[in-house]
Design an enzyme around this catalytic site. Structure first.
Site, PDB file in Angstrom:
ATOM      1  N   ASN A 161       1.071   4.811   6.514  1.00 45.95           N
ATOM      2  CA  ASN A 161      -0.008   4.767   7.504  1.00 45.95           C
ATOM      3  C   ASN A 161       0.416   4.308   8.891  1.00 45.95           C
ATOM      4  O   ASN A 161      -0.253   4.634   9.870  1.00 45.95           O
ATOM      5  CB  ASN A 161      -1.193   3.937   6.973  1.00 45.95           C
ATOM      6  CG  ASN A 161      -0.849   2.478   6.808  1.00 45.95           C
ATOM      7  OD1 ASN A 161       0.305   2.122   6.549  1.00 45.95           O
ATOM      8  ND2 ASN A 161      -1.829   1.613   6.925  1.00 45.95           N
ATOM      9  N   GLU A 257       3.951  -6.910   1.487  1.00 44.80           N
ATOM     10  CA  GLU A 257       2.670  -6.733   2.200  1.00 44.80           C
ATOM     11  C   GLU A 257       1.930  -5.641   1.457  1.00 44.80           C
ATOM     12  O   GLU A 257       2.369  -4.485   1.471  1.00 44.80           O
ATOM     13  CB  GLU A 257       2.895  -6.220   3.613  1.00 44.80           C
ATOM     14  CG  GLU A 257       3.582  -7.151   4.563  1.00 44.80           C
ATOM     15  CD  GLU A 257       3.633  -6.548   5.950  1.00 44.80           C
ATOM     16  OE1 GLU A 257       3.618  -7.327   6.905  1.00 44.80           O
ATOM     17  OE2 GLU A 257       3.681  -5.313   6.105  1.00 44.80           O
ATOM     18  N   CYS A 291      -4.446  -1.276   6.077  1.00 43.03           N
ATOM     19  CA  CYS A 291      -4.532  -2.350   5.080  1.00 43.03           C
ATOM     20  C   CYS A 291      -5.611  -3.342   5.474  1.00 43.03           C
ATOM     21  O   CYS A 291      -6.274  -3.926   4.625  1.00 43.03           O
ATOM     22  CB  CYS A 291      -3.189  -3.057   4.955  1.00 43.03           C
ATOM     23  SG  CYS A 291      -2.578  -3.757   6.485  1.00 43.03           S
TER      24      CYS A 291
HETATM   25  P1  NAP Z   1       2.681   3.391  -1.720  1.00 42.51           P
HETATM   26  O1  NAP Z   1       2.347   4.711  -2.267  1.00 42.51           O
HETATM   27  O2  NAP Z   1       2.635   2.214  -2.614  1.00 42.51           O
HETATM   28  O3  NAP Z   1       4.147   3.551  -1.077  1.00 42.51           O
HETATM   29  C1  NAP Z   1       4.728   2.558  -0.295  1.00 42.51           C
HETATM   30  C2  NAP Z   1       6.228   2.746  -0.263  1.00 42.51           C
HETATM   31  O4  NAP Z   1       6.775   2.458  -1.557  1.00 42.51           O
HETATM   32  C3  NAP Z   1       6.669   4.182   0.053  1.00 42.51           C
HETATM   33  O5  NAP Z   1       7.824   4.142   0.834  1.00 42.51           O
HETATM   34  C4  NAP Z   1       6.958   4.734  -1.322  1.00 42.51           C
HETATM   35  O6  NAP Z   1       7.824   5.855  -1.309  1.00 42.51           O
HETATM   36  C5  NAP Z   1       7.632   3.533  -1.936  1.00 42.51           C
HETATM   37  N1  NAP Z   1       7.750   3.559  -3.393  1.00 42.51           N
HETATM   38  C6  NAP Z   1       7.032   4.259  -4.296  1.00 42.51           C
HETATM   39  N2  NAP Z   1       7.481   4.005  -5.554  1.00 42.51           N
HETATM   40  C7  NAP Z   1       8.499   3.129  -5.431  1.00 42.51           C
HETATM   41  C8  NAP Z   1       9.364   2.476  -6.346  1.00 42.51           C
HETATM   42  N3  NAP Z   1       9.285   2.672  -7.662  1.00 42.51           N
HETATM   43  N4  NAP Z   1      10.287   1.637  -5.858  1.00 42.51           N
HETATM   44  C9  NAP Z   1      10.401   1.411  -4.542  1.00 42.51           C
HETATM   45  N5  NAP Z   1       9.612   1.998  -3.619  1.00 42.51           N
HETATM   46  C10 NAP Z   1       8.669   2.844  -4.060  1.00 42.51           C
HETATM   47  O7  NAP Z   1       1.726   3.023  -0.474  1.00 42.51           O
HETATM   48  P2  NAP Z   1       1.212   3.983   0.689  1.00 42.51           P
HETATM   49  O8  NAP Z   1       0.230   4.940   0.114  1.00 42.51           O
HETATM   50  O9  NAP Z   1       2.358   4.509   1.478  1.00 42.51           O
HETATM   51  O10 NAP Z   1       0.429   2.933   1.627  1.00 42.51           O
HETATM   52  C11 NAP Z   1      -0.894   2.568   1.404  1.00 42.51           C
HETATM   53  C12 NAP Z   1      -0.971   1.193   0.787  1.00 42.51           C
HETATM   54  O11 NAP Z   1      -0.188   0.287   1.528  1.00 42.51           O
HETATM   55  C13 NAP Z   1      -2.386   0.617   0.821  1.00 42.51           C
HETATM   56  O12 NAP Z   1      -2.643  -0.056  -0.383  1.00 42.51           O
HETATM   57  C14 NAP Z   1      -2.334  -0.369   1.976  1.00 42.51           C
HETATM   58  O13 NAP Z   1      -3.302  -1.401   1.911  1.00 42.51           O
HETATM   59  C15 NAP Z   1      -0.946  -0.863   1.864  1.00 42.51           C
HETATM   60  N6  NAP Z   1      -0.495  -1.397   3.154  1.00 42.51           N
HETATM   61  C16 NAP Z   1      -0.397  -2.748   3.280  1.00 42.51           C
HETATM   62  C17 NAP Z   1      -0.037  -3.306   4.492  1.00 42.51           C
HETATM   63  C18 NAP Z   1       0.039  -4.781   4.689  1.00 42.51           C
HETATM   64  O14 NAP Z   1       0.580  -5.170   5.707  1.00 42.51           O
HETATM   65  N7  NAP Z   1      -0.452  -5.614   3.798  1.00 42.51           N
HETATM   66  C19 NAP Z   1       0.234  -2.471   5.583  1.00 42.51           C
HETATM   67  C20 NAP Z   1       0.124  -1.082   5.401  1.00 42.51           C
HETATM   68  C21 NAP Z   1      -0.240  -0.564   4.180  1.00 42.51           C
HETATM   69  P3  NAP Z   1       7.228   7.336  -1.505  1.00 42.51           P
HETATM   70  O15 NAP Z   1       6.356   7.584  -0.342  1.00 42.51           O
HETATM   71  O16 NAP Z   1       8.441   8.169  -1.548  1.00 42.51           O
HETATM   72  O17 NAP Z   1       6.472   7.331  -2.796  1.00 42.51           O
HETATM   73  O1  G3H Z   2      -2.180  -1.015   7.561  1.00 44.50           O
HETATM   74  C1  G3H Z   2      -1.830  -2.147   7.809  1.00 44.50           C
HETATM   75  C2  G3H Z   2      -1.436  -2.542   9.161  1.00 44.50           C
HETATM   76  O2  G3H Z   2      -0.618  -3.662   9.085  1.00 44.50           O
HETATM   77  C3  G3H Z   2      -2.693  -2.820   9.936  1.00 44.50           C
HETATM   78  O3  G3H Z   2      -2.432  -3.066  11.248  1.00 44.50           O
HETATM   79  O4  G3H Z   2      -4.628  -4.110  11.746  1.00 44.50           O
HETATM   80  O5  G3H Z   2      -3.109  -3.411  13.563  1.00 44.50           O
HETATM   81  O6  G3H Z   2      -4.278  -1.699  12.179  1.00 44.50           O
HETATM   82  P1  G3H Z   2      -3.684  -3.069  12.241  1.00 44.50           P
END
Ligand code: NAP
Ligand code: G3H
Length: 483
Positions: A161, A257, A291
C-alpha cells in the site's frame, strides 16, 4: 544501466547490477484498475538469494567503516534522485497499486523527506559514557563508553500500500546505521520498489550494499526469513503473515508493523462536524487501504443519529472511480480483497446492520459503505477490511467504548473526539493502542513520531529515531584507567 529488458519486463538488483534471474520465470503485475499487465518482475531463485546475502555480508564491514558524512552524501543524493523522478515513480505507483496520482506523488516526496530527516537524525545520534563510581563499590577508574553499532544484514519486507515510502522507511535507517540490506517488496509493488532502487543506484552507492529480491513471499519468503545470513528483519504487512514470520525467524531482532482496527471514539460532547471530517478522511482515503485507517466508529448513542447523518453527507462527497481521475475511492488491490470486504458487509447486513450508504460493487471497486447499528456479533466489528467500509457501533458510555476498543485483537492507533481534554486523556490512558490521537484522525505521520503497534498490530517501534535504534545495538567498551 537499464533496469528493464523490454517495455514490460524488469530485472532485479543483485550486488549493484540489474540482472535477469536464472529461474527464467517472471511474475505478471496486473494493474488493479486497468486490469492489464503493466509489468513483469523476476522470480528470483534461492541461489540468487544466497548470492545477494553473500554480497551484502562481504561489503557490510566496509560500509560500517565508511564515515557517517559519506553515507549521508549517498542518501542525500538518493533523496534528490527521487525528487527528480517523482512524476515517473508516481505514475508507476498509480498503475501498479491504484493510488491516485497526487497521493502517489506525495508518497515520493514524503519518502525524500524521510530519507533526509533520517540522515540528519543519524548524524546527531551520540553514545554515552558511564563512570563506575556511581554504582556501590564501583570506582572512578572504570569508564564505560556506550556506542551504537550496526546489526549486519537487514531484511526489509514491505507491503503493497505504500510501496515506496514504507520500503524506504526501512532501507534508509538501515543504511545510515551502517547495515547492508536485502529488500523484498510486496510483489504487487515490486515495480515501484524497483524504481525506488533505481534512484538509489543513481546515487553511486557502493555495489552490494543493497540487493532487491523480487518473487512471491509464499515462494521465497520463508527462505529469506530463515536464512542464517540475515541479522535483523523489519517487516510491514498483514498480521497473519507477520505471525508466521515471527515463528520462523529465530534469534534475530524483529520489528513487525501489522494490521489494525483503529477505533474512532466519539463522545457526546465532541464537535461532530470536525470529528466527521477526520473520520471520513481517515477511513476512506486510498479506499481505506491504510494500516491506520479508522476502521470502526464507537459513538455515544445520544449523538449517534446526528453523527451518522453528517458522516453520510461527507461520504457522499467522495470521488469514486479511476486513480487517473484523482479519485479517493479507487478499485481495491485485487478481486480477492474486494470479495473479502464484500463478505464482511454481507455478514453485517445478514445480522441486522443498516446500510446507510453504499454496499455497491463493480468488480474490485467497492463503493464507500457506511454501516450503522453494527453489533459486536458481526465480523465487521472486529476484522480489518482494508477497504472503504465504515461500521458504526452505538455505545452507551465511555466505559463501553473503551471495552469494545480494547477487545480487539489489534492495537495500532485510536482516535478520541471530545471537547473535554481531561476525559480525552483519561480515555487515552485506558486504551490499548500504540498511539492515541485526540481530536484527529489516526495516522502514522509525521514520520519522526514513534509509531507502535501492540497486540496483533506489531512489535517494536518505528519512526525515524526509533528505526535507527532498532537497526543498531549498543556496544560497551570499558576503559580501566590506571591510577
Ligand atoms: P501481506 O500480504 O501480508 O504482505 C506483506 C509482505 O509480506 C509482502 O512483501 C509479501 O510478499 C510478504 N510475504 C508474504 N508471505 C511471506 C512469507 N511467508 N515470508 C516472508 N514474507 C512474506 O500484506 P499486504 O497485503 O501487502 O499489506 C496489507 C497489510 O499490511 C494490512 O494488514 C495492513 O494493515 C498492513 N500494514 C501495516 C502497516 C503498519 O505500519 N502497521 C503499514 C502498512 C500495511 P508478496 O507480496 O510477494 O506476497
Ligand atoms: O498503511 C500504513 C501506513 O503506515 C499509514 O501511513 O497514516 O500516513 O497513511 P499514513
Amino acid at each position: 544501466m537499464t533496469i528493464k529488458i523490454d517495455d514490460l519486463t524488469y530485472k532485479f538488483y543483485l550486488g549493484g547490477q540489474w540482472i535477469v534471474s536464472k529461474s527464467g520465470k517472471t511474475i505478471d503485475i496486473v494493474s488493479p484498475y486497468l486490469h492489464e499487465t503493466v509489468g513483469r518482475v523476476q522470480a528470483v531463485t534461492q541461489d540468487e538469494v544466497d548470492e545477494a546475502i553473500e554480497s551484502a555480508r562481504k561489503v557490510q564491514k566496509d560500509w560500517e567503516k565508511t564515515s557517517l558524512q559519506i553515507r549521508a552524501q549517498y542518501l542525500y543524493k538518493w533523496a534528490d534522485e527521487l525528487i527528480s523522478m517523482q512524476d515517473e515513480i508516481a505514475e508507476v505507483i498509480m498503475k501498479e497499486v491504484g493510488k491516485n496520482f497526487q497521493d502517489a506523488k506525495k508518497e515520493v516526496i514524503r519518502t525524500a523527506d524521510f530519507i533526509r530527516y533520517t540522515v540528519g537524525e543519524a548524524l546527531h545520534m551520540h553514545g554515552e559514557s558511564l563512570v563506575g563510581d556511581s554504582f556501590p563499590g564501583g570506582s572512578k577508574s572504570k569508564l564505560a563508553i556506550v556506542s551504537r553499532v550496526p546489526l549486519g544484514v537487514v531484511l526489509a519486507i514491505s507491503p503493497f500500500n505504500y510501496p515506496v515510502n514504507l520500503a524506504a522507511a526501512k532501507v534508509a535507517p538501515a543504511l545510515m546505521a551502517g547495515n547492508t540490506v536485502i529488500f523484498k517488496p510486496a510483489t504487487q509493488g515490486a515495480i515501484s520498489g524497483s524504481k525506488m532502487i533505481e534512484a538509489l543506484d543513481k546515487s553511486g552507492m557502493p555495489k552490494g550494499i543493497l540487493s532487491l529480491i523480487t518473487g512471491r513471499g509464499s515462494e521465497i519468503g520463508d527462505y529469506l526469513v530463515e536464512h542464517k545470513g540475515i541479522n535483523m528483519i523489519s517487516y510491514t504487512g498483514g498480521t497473519d503473515t507477520g505471525a508466521l514470520l515471527a515463528k520462523k525467524a529465530t534469534q534475530v531482532p524483529l520489528v513487525l508493523e501489522l494490521g489494525g482496527k483503529d477505533p474512532g471514539i466519539v463522545r457526546e460532547d465532541a464537535n461532530l462536524k470536525e470529528a466527521v471530517k477526520h473520520i471520513v478522511g481517515g477511513a476512506f482515503s486510498y479506499s481505506g487501504q491504510r494500516c491506520t485507517a479508522i476502521k470502526r466508529v464507537l459513538v455515544n448513542e445520544n449523538v449517534a443519529d446526528e453523527l451518522v447523518a453528517l458522516l453520510k453527507e461527507e461520504i457522499e462527497k467522495l470521488s469514486i472511480g479511476s486513480p487517473e481521475d484523482g479519485s479517493v475511492i479507487v478499485p481495491l488491490i485485487d478481486d480477492q480483497a474486494a470479495d473479502y470486504v464484500q463478505g464482511l458487509v454481507d455478514d453485517a447486513v445478514e445480522k441486522g446492520a443498516t446500510v446507510v450508504l453504499g454496499n455497491k460493487r463493480e468488480r474490485n471497486l467497492i463503493y464507500p459503505t457506511l454501516l450503522d447499528h453494527v453489533t459486536v456479533e458481526m465480523q465487521v466489528a472486529w476484522e480489518e477490511p482494508f477497504g472503504p467500509i465504515l461500521p458504526v457501533v452505538r455505545v452507551t458510555s465511555d466505559e463501553e467504548a473503551i471495552r469494545i476498543a480494547n477487545e480487539s485483537e489489534f492495537g495500532l492507533q485510536a482516535s478520541v473526539f471530545t471537547s473535554n481534554i481531561n476525559k480525552a486523556f483519561s480515555i487515552a490512558n485506558q486504551l490499548d493502542a500504540g498511539s492515541v490521537q485526540i481530536n484527529g484522525r489516526t495516522e502514522r505521520g509525521p514520520d519522526h513520531f514513534p509509531f507502535i503497534g501492540i497486540k496483533g498490530s506489531g512489535m517494536g517501534t518505528q519512526g525515524v529515531r526509533k528505526s535507527l535504534e532498532s537497526m543498531t545495538r549498543e556496544k560497551v567498551t570499558v576503559l580501566n584507567i590506571e591510577e
